[in-house]
Design a protein around this motif. Structure first.
Motif, mmCIF file in Angstrom:
data_model
loop_
_atom_site.group_PDB
_atom_site.id
_atom_site.type_symbol
_atom_site.label_atom_id
_atom_site.label_comp_id
_atom_site.label_asym_id
_atom_site.label_seq_id
_atom_site.Cartn_x
_atom_site.Cartn_y
_atom_site.Cartn_z
ATOM 1 N N HIS A 74 0.822 -1.219 0.000
ATOM 2 C CA HIS A 74 0.000 0.000 0.000
ATOM 3 C C HIS A 74 0.849 1.260 0.000
ATOM 4 O O HIS A 74 0.319 2.360 -0.021
ATOM 5 C CB HIS A 74 -0.935 -0.013 1.214
ATOM 6 C CG HIS A 74 -1.785 -1.243 1.273
ATOM 7 N ND1 HIS A 74 -2.779 -1.481 0.352
ATOM 8 C CD2 HIS A 74 -1.760 -2.323 2.089
ATOM 9 C CE1 HIS A 74 -3.343 -2.652 0.618
ATOM 10 N NE2 HIS A 74 -2.733 -3.186 1.667
ATOM 11 N N LYS A 126 -3.973 5.294 -9.078
ATOM 12 C CA LYS A 126 -5.398 5.238 -9.403
ATOM 13 C C LYS A 126 -6.002 3.857 -9.177
ATOM 14 O O LYS A 126 -7.213 3.710 -9.038
ATOM 15 C CB LYS A 126 -5.614 5.643 -10.870
ATOM 16 C CG LYS A 126 -5.735 7.143 -11.073
ATOM 17 C CD LYS A 126 -6.132 7.391 -12.514
ATOM 18 C CE LYS A 126 -6.021 8.872 -12.875
ATOM 19 N NZ LYS A 126 -5.905 9.034 -14.336
ATOM 20 N N SER A 127 -5.145 2.829 -9.197
ATOM 21 C CA SER A 127 -5.642 1.461 -9.045
ATOM 22 C C SER A 127 -6.344 1.262 -7.707
ATOM 23 O O SER A 127 -7.087 0.299 -7.518
ATOM 24 C CB SER A 127 -4.490 0.462 -9.161
ATOM 25 O OG SER A 127 -3.707 0.501 -7.982
ATOM 26 N N GLY A 128 -6.101 2.175 -6.746
ATOM 27 C CA GLY A 128 -6.845 2.146 -5.489
ATOM 28 C C GLY A 128 -6.208 1.346 -4.386
ATOM 29 O O GLY A 128 -6.677 1.362 -3.249
ATOM 30 N N GLU A 129 -5.125 0.620 -4.688
ATOM 31 C CA GLU A 129 -4.502 -0.199 -3.646
ATOM 32 C C GLU A 129 -3.469 0.573 -2.835
ATOM 33 O O GLU A 129 -2.988 0.109 -1.815
ATOM 34 C CB GLU A 129 -3.822 -1.412 -4.287
ATOM 35 C CG GLU A 129 -4.807 -2.486 -4.707
ATOM 36 C CD GLU A 129 -4.153 -3.528 -5.586
ATOM 37 O OE1 GLU A 129 -2.949 -3.791 -5.421
ATOM 38 O OE2 GLU A 129 -4.864 -4.071 -6.450
ATOM 39 N N SER A 131 -2.045 3.556 -0.445
ATOM 40 C CA SER A 131 -2.535 4.540 0.521
ATOM 41 C C SER A 131 -1.526 5.658 0.775
ATOM 42 O O SER A 131 -1.880 6.736 1.223
ATOM 43 C CB SER A 131 -2.914 3.856 1.836
ATOM 44 O OG SER A 131 -1.820 3.108 2.318
ATOM 45 N N SER A 157 -6.101 13.171 -5.114
ATOM 46 C CA SER A 157 -6.322 11.722 -5.109
ATOM 47 C C SER A 157 -6.434 11.301 -3.646
ATOM 48 O O SER A 157 -6.152 12.082 -2.752
ATOM 49 C CB SER A 157 -5.168 10.991 -5.798
ATOM 50 O OG SER A 157 -3.969 11.175 -5.082
ATOM 51 N N SER A 158 -6.823 10.060 -3.432
ATOM 52 C CA SER A 158 -7.109 9.642 -2.058
ATOM 53 C C SER A 158 -5.850 9.255 -1.275
ATOM 54 O O SER A 158 -5.921 8.946 -0.099
ATOM 55 C CB SER A 158 -8.086 8.461 -2.087
ATOM 56 O OG SER A 158 -7.509 7.434 -2.861
ATOM 57 N N VAL A 159 -4.687 9.275 -1.905
ATOM 58 C CA VAL A 159 -3.472 8.831 -1.205
ATOM 59 C C VAL A 159 -2.813 9.956 -0.409
ATOM 60 O O VAL A 159 -2.937 11.128 -0.742
ATOM 61 C CB VAL A 159 -2.401 8.259 -2.173
ATOM 62 C CG1 VAL A 159 -2.910 7.037 -2.870
ATOM 63 C CG2 VAL A 159 -1.973 9.311 -3.171
#
Ligand SMILES: [Zn+2]
Length: 192
Positions: A74, A126-129, A131, A157-159
């Motif tokens: 992650h 972007k793959s979402g894995e 963090s 982005s969410s990271v």
């Protein structure tokens, strides 16, 4: 002799004078030593690939680090070159994955974002894995420019985007940082 000098002078940092000196040295070496060196160079070039996951050097399509199920999948630590990856890996203080940019943004040398492996990094994020993305470019002007560029790109982005801390900000390149400096830099990383 002339061909040997010409070929050697194609290497970075080697001018014709140095190439001539190296050629003279090769002539003085034992034949078997020169043969071993030549074989080693050939094998090196033929067997070392670029890992298709992280962009680092590897003997297989995917390097042992990217394949290792025990690593934290992650977290991605972004470095300029494979030598930086090796330097950090040697300390043993980092257990996540890597991403090798293949250089840094350097307008003076004509290197822009498109010349670096930035697209694949964004795709991975972007793959979402992922963090956390730790930016570990070197503390010089181009390294900082690259870090700022990536931070902007990843904003929204969410990271979590972090950067190696202090010790390295004092001007030590990753390649030359001792273990303690590296540990402090990794543990003290701050959010951007
Ligand atoms: Zn890899």
């Amino acid at each position: 002799m002339e061909d040997c000098i010409t070929d050697l002078s194609r290497l970075p940092g080697i001018g014709r004078k140095t190439a001539a000196r190296l050629s003279m040295h090769l002539l003085k070496m034992k034949k078997e030593d020169v043969r071993r060196l030549a074989n080693r160079l050939t094998l090196f070039r033929e067997n070392i690939l670029i890992c298709k996951e992280c962009g680092g050097l590897s003997e297989e399509e995917v390097c042992p680090i990217c394949k290792d199920p025990k690593r934290d999948r992650h977290t991605i630590l972004v470095v300029e070159e494979t030598k930086d990856l090796f330097a950090i890996e040697q300390t043993g203080y980092y257990n996540g994955l890597y991403h090798v940019l293949g250089g840094k943004i350097s307008p003076l040398d004509g290197v822009g974002p498109d010349n670096l492996h930035i697209k694949d990094l964004i795709e991975k994020v972007k793959s979402g894995e992922i963090s956390e993305v730790i930016l570990a470019t070197n503390p010089d002007v181009d390294g900082e420019t690259t870090a700022v560029y990536l931070a902007k790109l990843l904003k929204g982005s969410s990271v979590a985007v972090t950067k190696l801390a202090s010790g390295l900000a004092l001007g030590t390149h990753i390649e030359y940082a001792d273990e303690l400096t590296m540990l402090r830099a990794i543990e003290g990383r701050r959010g951007l």
